[in-house]
Design a protein around this motif. Sequence first.
Motif, PDB file in Angstrom:
ATOM      1  N   TYR A 185      34.377  40.425  40.252  1.00 35.78           N
ATOM      2  CA  TYR A 185      35.369  39.347  40.210  1.00 35.78           C
ATOM      3  C   TYR A 185      35.110  38.528  38.952  1.00 35.78           C
ATOM      4  O   TYR A 185      34.005  38.508  38.427  1.00 35.78           O
ATOM      5  CB  TYR A 185      35.347  38.495  41.485  1.00 35.78           C
ATOM      6  CG  TYR A 185      34.148  37.586  41.638  1.00 35.78           C
ATOM      7  CD1 TYR A 185      34.216  36.250  41.255  1.00 35.78           C
ATOM      8  CD2 TYR A 185      32.949  38.050  42.171  1.00 35.78           C
ATOM      9  CE1 TYR A 185      33.124  35.407  41.399  1.00 35.78           C
ATOM     10  CE2 TYR A 185      31.860  37.219  42.320  1.00 35.78           C
ATOM     11  CZ  TYR A 185      31.952  35.900  41.931  1.00 35.78           C
ATOM     12  OH  TYR A 185      30.877  35.075  42.073  1.00 35.78           O
ATOM     13  N   TRP A 186      36.154  37.891  38.449  1.00 35.31           N
ATOM     14  CA  TRP A 186      36.064  37.160  37.191  1.00 35.31           C
ATOM     15  C   TRP A 186      36.429  35.701  37.405  1.00 35.31           C
ATOM     16  O   TRP A 186      37.606  35.346  37.364  1.00 35.31           O
ATOM     17  CB  TRP A 186      36.979  37.801  36.142  1.00 35.31           C
ATOM     18  CG  TRP A 186      36.464  39.108  35.680  1.00 35.31           C
ATOM     19  CD1 TRP A 186      35.664  39.331  34.602  1.00 35.31           C
ATOM     20  CD2 TRP A 186      36.645  40.393  36.289  1.00 35.31           C
ATOM     21  NE1 TRP A 186      35.348  40.665  34.500  1.00 35.31           N
ATOM     22  CE2 TRP A 186      35.937  41.336  35.523  1.00 35.31           C
ATOM     23  CE3 TRP A 186      37.334  40.844  37.414  1.00 35.31           C
ATOM     24  CZ2 TRP A 186      35.900  42.684  35.846  1.00 35.31           C
ATOM     25  CZ3 TRP A 186      37.295  42.188  37.732  1.00 35.31           C
ATOM     26  CH2 TRP A 186      36.579  43.085  36.951  1.00 35.31           C
ATOM     27  N   PRO A 187      35.435  34.858  37.627  1.00 29.77           N
ATOM     28  CA  PRO A 187      35.712  33.427  37.706  1.00 29.77           C
ATOM     29  C   PRO A 187      36.040  32.894  36.310  1.00 29.77           C
ATOM     30  O   PRO A 187      35.929  33.612  35.323  1.00 29.77           O
ATOM     31  CB  PRO A 187      34.406  32.834  38.241  1.00 29.77           C
ATOM     32  CG  PRO A 187      33.359  33.827  37.887  1.00 29.77           C
ATOM     33  CD  PRO A 187      34.021  35.165  37.816  1.00 29.77           C
ATOM     34  N   SER A 188      36.427  31.675  36.222  1.00 24.93           N
ATOM     35  CA  SER A 188      36.808  31.094  34.929  1.00 24.93           C
ATOM     36  C   SER A 188      35.634  31.074  33.956  1.00 24.93           C
ATOM     37  O   SER A 188      34.474  31.164  34.345  1.00 24.93           O
ATOM     38  CB  SER A 188      37.321  29.667  35.135  1.00 24.93           C
ATOM     39  OG  SER A 188      36.298  28.865  35.677  1.00 24.93           O
ATOM     40  N   GLY A 189      35.942  30.992  32.695  1.00 19.79           N
ATOM     41  CA  GLY A 189      34.916  30.862  31.674  1.00 19.79           C
ATOM     42  C   GLY A 189      34.412  32.171  31.115  1.00 19.79           C
ATOM     43  O   GLY A 189      33.394  32.194  30.428  1.00 19.79           O
ATOM     44  N   SER A 211      27.133  36.623  32.543  1.00 18.96           N
ATOM     45  CA  SER A 211      27.868  36.986  31.326  1.00 18.96           C
ATOM     46  C   SER A 211      28.161  38.489  31.297  1.00 18.96           C
ATOM     47  O   SER A 211      29.140  38.917  30.708  1.00 18.96           O
ATOM     48  CB  SER A 211      27.107  36.555  30.067  1.00 18.96           C
ATOM     49  OG  SER A 211      25.810  37.107  30.076  1.00 18.96           O
ATOM     50  N   VAL A 212      27.324  39.288  31.928  1.00 22.05           N
ATOM     51  CA  VAL A 212      27.559  40.734  32.104  1.00 22.05           C
ATOM     52  C   VAL A 212      27.276  41.050  33.574  1.00 22.05           C
ATOM     53  O   VAL A 212      26.447  40.389  34.200  1.00 22.05           O
ATOM     54  CB  VAL A 212      26.672  41.603  31.184  1.00 22.05           C
ATOM     55  CG1 VAL A 212      26.995  41.382  29.724  1.00 22.05           C
ATOM     56  CG2 VAL A 212      25.206  41.361  31.432  1.00 22.05           C
ATOM     57  N   PRO A 213      27.937  42.057  34.134  1.00 21.73           N
ATOM     58  CA  PRO A 213      27.710  42.367  35.553  1.00 21.73           C
ATOM     59  C   PRO A 213      26.251  42.724  35.821  1.00 21.73           C
ATOM     60  O   PRO A 213      25.665  43.539  35.113  1.00 21.73           O
ATOM     61  CB  PRO A 213      28.607  43.584  35.807  1.00 21.73           C
ATOM     62  CG  PRO A 213      29.573  43.627  34.687  1.00 21.73           C
ATOM     63  CD  PRO A 213      28.918  42.945  33.521  1.00 21.73           C
ATOM     64  N   PRO A 214      25.635  42.127  36.854  1.00 21.21           N
ATOM     65  CA  PRO A 214      24.244  42.443  37.176  1.00 21.21           C
ATOM     66  C   PRO A 214      24.086  43.842  37.780  1.00 21.21           C
ATOM     67  O   PRO A 214      23.015  44.435  37.684  1.00 21.21           O
ATOM     68  CB  PRO A 214      23.846  41.358  38.168  1.00 21.21           C
ATOM     69  CG  PRO A 214      25.123  40.933  38.793  1.00 21.21           C
ATOM     70  CD  PRO A 214      26.176  41.092  37.732  1.00 21.21           C
ATOM     71  N   VAL A 215      25.125  44.351  38.411  1.00 22.22           N
ATOM     72  CA  VAL A 215      25.146  45.714  38.953  1.00 22.22           C
ATOM     73  C   VAL A 215      26.552  46.276  38.775  1.00 22.22           C
ATOM     74  O   VAL A 215      27.507  45.531  38.590  1.00 22.22           O
ATOM     75  CB  VAL A 215      24.735  45.768  40.452  1.00 22.22           C
ATOM     76  CG1 VAL A 215      23.289  45.386  40.642  1.00 22.22           C
ATOM     77  CG2 VAL A 215      25.625  44.893  41.299  1.00 22.22           C
TER      78      VAL A 215
END
Length: 133
Positions: free
Chosen positions: A47-51, A76-80
């Motif tokens: 999912y992409w929250p704001s910012g 800032s990058v997906p953890p998984v």
Amino acid sequence: MLAIGIFLAVMVCGWSLVLGTNLYALRKARRLESAGTRVEGECVSHYWPSGGYVGVVCTYSAGAGQELTVRSSRYSVPPVEVGDVVKVVHEPGRPERAMLLFEATRRVGYDTALTAVMGAVWAAAVTGLLFTL
């Protein structure tokens, strides 16, 4: 002198709020990390929250066919990646209260450090306020 006293009083109130919130989060993460039930889950989406940040949504089973989801913090990058197996830790008897295990572990270290800094700043503001009275 009055302006310094007002400033320090506002600082004490503000830092008290931050410190209290941080202590609550630390207590919750420590409780989950030490006494929580660990289960395997799977990353099912991002999912992409704001910012410009990204987080992950993971599903896990809490037994008896109960499928639940947990969201990560934002990164800032997906953890998984989608499809990766993750460890989830949830509160015994209340499986809807859960965190990804790597976040709970990280949270304890982060919150401990932040609480120590906030506590020092709060103590300095209280001391300064007492000297101005």
